[in-house]
Design a protein around this motif. Structure first.
Motif, short mmCIF file in Angstrom:
data_model
loop_
_atom_site.label_atom_id
_atom_site.label_comp_id
_atom_site.label_asym_id
_atom_site.label_seq_id
_atom_site.Cartn_x
_atom_site.Cartn_y
_atom_site.Cartn_z
N ASP A 1 0.87 -1.33 0.11
CA ASP A 1 -0.02 0.11 -0.10
C ASP A 1 0.91 1.34 0.07
O ASP A 1 0.56 2.24 0.92
CB ASP A 1 -0.83 0.09 1.35
N GLU A 2 2.06 1.26 -0.83
CA GLU A 2 2.65 2.67 -0.69
C GLU A 2 2.09 3.81 -1.41
O GLU A 2 2.64 4.85 -1.06
CB GLU A 2 4.12 2.27 -1.39
N ASP A 3 1.12 3.58 -2.04
CA ASP A 3 0.40 4.77 -2.52
C ASP A 3 -0.67 5.26 -1.84
O ASP A 3 -1.26 6.28 -2.35
CB ASP A 3 -0.18 4.61 -4.19
N GLN B 1 -2.70 7.68 0.47
CA GLN B 1 -2.20 8.99 1.06
C GLN B 1 -3.43 9.46 1.61
O GLN B 1 -4.56 9.48 1.36
CB GLN B 1 -2.10 9.89 -0.19
N LYS C 1 4.83 8.59 1.62
CA LYS C 1 3.66 9.21 1.55
C LYS C 1 2.81 9.38 2.53
O LYS C 1 1.82 10.05 2.78
CB LYS C 1 2.82 8.09 0.37
N GLU C 2 3.24 8.53 3.66
CA GLU C 2 2.53 8.54 4.90
C GLU C 2 3.61 8.31 6.05
O GLU C 2 4.55 7.81 5.90
CB GLU C 2 1.16 7.68 4.91
N LYS D 1 -3.33 1.52 6.84
CA LYS D 1 -2.20 0.58 6.45
C LYS D 1 -1.74 -0.44 7.37
O LYS D 1 -1.37 -1.36 7.22
CB LYS D 1 -0.84 1.56 6.30
#
Length: 286
Positions: free
Chosen positions: A79-81, A83, A107-108, A143
């Motif tokens: 879940d790297e995208d 935001q 991103k977080e 996340k």
């Protein structure tokens, strides 16, 4: 003449002192915020970013945590995208997020994924205090919840390194809801026989301490970490009493039964490996 010589020498000495100061490139030496020892940055790196004089644990990035803990920095990120948006239209919140994204490359405030320790697979999460002081907004909660669900599906142990200023005020109730959401996911992991090791680092406070960070099958912390819910001043004003100097430190919590172990950063990898191995041998899942 002697007077002249002395003056010349003095002048020369002060020039060289200044010169030396100028000649030392930035980032070569670091001062320990705890004992004021002057440390070489390279030595500090070798020592897992801990002071070899007083054991002070410097804050580290999620990337550094991965390299210290996992095999060959082998990490597959989830879940790297994801935001954060601005659900309450809080003034300037978007600008602050954009600035942290640029500053950290994240991103977080939490990085989740999977890797291995001594060949044993696990789901791994690291909260990074450079991003909004690793406060828990809806994306952080989402996340972490998704990572727990992955651990359930894959039958992997879940290890989470917390560091947080607490719930993210710019997201109000959305942030507070993450306490219940992450706790419910951990309950399910527990029901399935999964292992959750919670590692608290400096600082772990507020709603994070009051939810997932304290729910480990094993709750451990790095030496000297500040761990608590409300701040010291608030508690002292409420109970009208002076608190002990070491109040809310990892060592204080260990002494009072709120932690299972305080583990030095250099021993963390072997400690986690041992626990995961024991869990596997005991017929826990994986």
């Amino acid at each position: 003449m002697l007077k002249d010589l002395f003056q010349k020498k003095k002048k020369y000495a002060s020039v060289t002192a200044k010169q030396v100061q100028k000649d030392v490139p930035q980032g070569i030496i670091v001062k320990c915020p705890s004992c004021s020892a002057i440390l070489y940055a390279k030595e500090l790196e070798k020592n897992y970013k801990t002071c070899n004089k007083c054991n002070y644990h410097f804050a580290i990035t999620s990337r550094e945590r991965i390299s210290y803990t996992l095999d060959n920095e082998n990490f597959f990120e989830y879940d790297e995208d994801l935001q954060s948006c601005n659900p309450l239209e809080f003034p300037e919140y978007e600008d602050k997020l954009a600035s942290d994204i640029e500053k950290t490359g994240l991103k977080e405030a939490v990085v989740t994924g999977e890797g291995t320790i001594d060949g044993m697979p696990l789901v791994f999460g690291i909260m990074d205090s450079r991003f909004r002081m690793a406060s828990m907004g809806s994306v952080v909660g989402e996340k972490i919840t998704r990572a727990i669900e992955k651990a359930i599906i894959k039958n992997y142990p879940f290890v989470l390194f917390s560091a947080s200023g607490g719930a993210r005020m710019q997201e109000g109730i959305y942030s507070l809801m993450q306490m219940a959401k992450t706790s419910a996911a951990l309950k399910e992991l527990d029901r399935q026989g999964g292992l959750f090791i919670s590692v608290m680092t400096n600082p772990t406070t507020g709603g994070v301490t009051a939810s997932f960070a304290s729910l480990g099958d094993l709750n451990i912390a790095e030496p000297g970490a500040l761990i608590g819910f409300a701040g010291r001043r608030i508690i002292e004003q409420t109970i009208r009493q002076k608190l002990p100097d070491d109040f809310q430190t990892a060592e204080f919590l260990l002494k009072h039964g709120q932690l299972d172990q305080v583990v030095h950063r250099k021993d963390m990898r072997s400690f986690l490996s041992k626990i995961i191995k024991m869990h596997a041998l005991g017929g826990g899942h994986h």
